[in-house]
Motif scaffolding. Structure first.
Motif, PDB file in Angstrom:
ATOM      1  N   ALA A  34       0.726  -1.018  -0.563  1.00 44.88           N
ATOM      2  CA  ALA A  34       0.170  -0.349  -0.358  1.00 44.88           C
ATOM      3  C   ALA A  34       0.905   1.407   0.176  1.00 44.88           C
ATOM      4  N   VAL A  35       2.126   1.394   0.821  1.00 50.32           N
ATOM      5  CA  VAL A  35       2.652   2.734   1.017  1.00 50.32           C
ATOM      6  C   VAL A  35       3.296   2.396  -0.097  1.00 50.32           C
ATOM      7  N   ALA A  61      -1.190   8.365   3.043  1.00 51.83           N
ATOM      8  CA  ALA A  61      -2.487   8.244   1.457  1.00 51.83           C
ATOM      9  C   ALA A  61      -2.952   6.914   1.866  1.00 51.83           C
ATOM     10  N   ALA A  62      -1.575   5.479   2.305  1.00 54.01           N
ATOM     11  CA  ALA A  62      -1.513   4.149   1.498  1.00 54.01           C
ATOM     12  C   ALA A  62      -2.783   4.026   2.883  1.00 54.01           C
ATOM     13  N   LEU A  63      -2.007   4.499   4.615  1.00 48.38           N
ATOM     14  CA  LEU A  63      -2.839   3.771   5.320  1.00 48.38           C
ATOM     15  C   LEU A  63      -4.531   4.399   5.137  1.00 48.38           C
ATOM     16  N   ARG A  64      -5.051   5.556   5.010  1.00 50.23           N
ATOM     17  CA  ARG A  64      -6.175   5.529   4.659  1.00 50.23           C
ATOM     18  C   ARG A  64      -7.178   4.380   2.797  1.00 50.23           C
ATOM     19  N   GLN A  68      -9.740   2.188   3.743  1.00 49.61           N
ATOM     20  CA  GLN A  68     -11.495   2.796   2.654  1.00 49.61           C
ATOM     21  C   GLN A  68     -12.011   1.046   2.197  1.00 49.61           C
ATOM     22  N   SER A  69     -10.215   0.099   1.754  1.00 49.17           N
ATOM     23  CA  SER A  69     -10.736  -1.029   1.308  1.00 49.17           C
ATOM     24  C   SER A  69     -11.295  -2.416   1.508  1.00 49.17           C
TER      25      SER A  69
END
Length: 78
Positions: A34-35, A61-64, A68-69
């Protein structure tokens, strides 16, 4: 970079790369991917054929994105 394929046919190839390092940017595969993905988008937003090392911004951004997914199983490396 331009490559000659045959005769007068040419292909231009470029790549953008997002880089995440363990354990600095995550401890598990899903987190690191993700990061790295967020860093890739950051690299692409800066133009073609760039690389970007994950930063605080790309980590957020990756954490969000992870929050969300829904969790999907990751393919195993063979």
């Amino acid at each position: 970079m331009s490559y000659e394929l045959s005769g007068e046919m040419h292909a231009c190839i470029g790549a953008s790369v997002g880089i995440a390092l363990s354990p600095d940017h995550g401890a598990d595969v899903a987190g690191l991917l993700a990061v790295a993905d967020a860093a890739l988008y950051q690299a692409k937003s800066g133009g073609k054929s760039r690389c970007c090392l994950a930063s605080v911004g790309s980590n957020l951004a990756a954490l969000r994105q992870l929050q969300q997914s829904p969790k999907a199983p990751l393919p195993s490396a063979a």
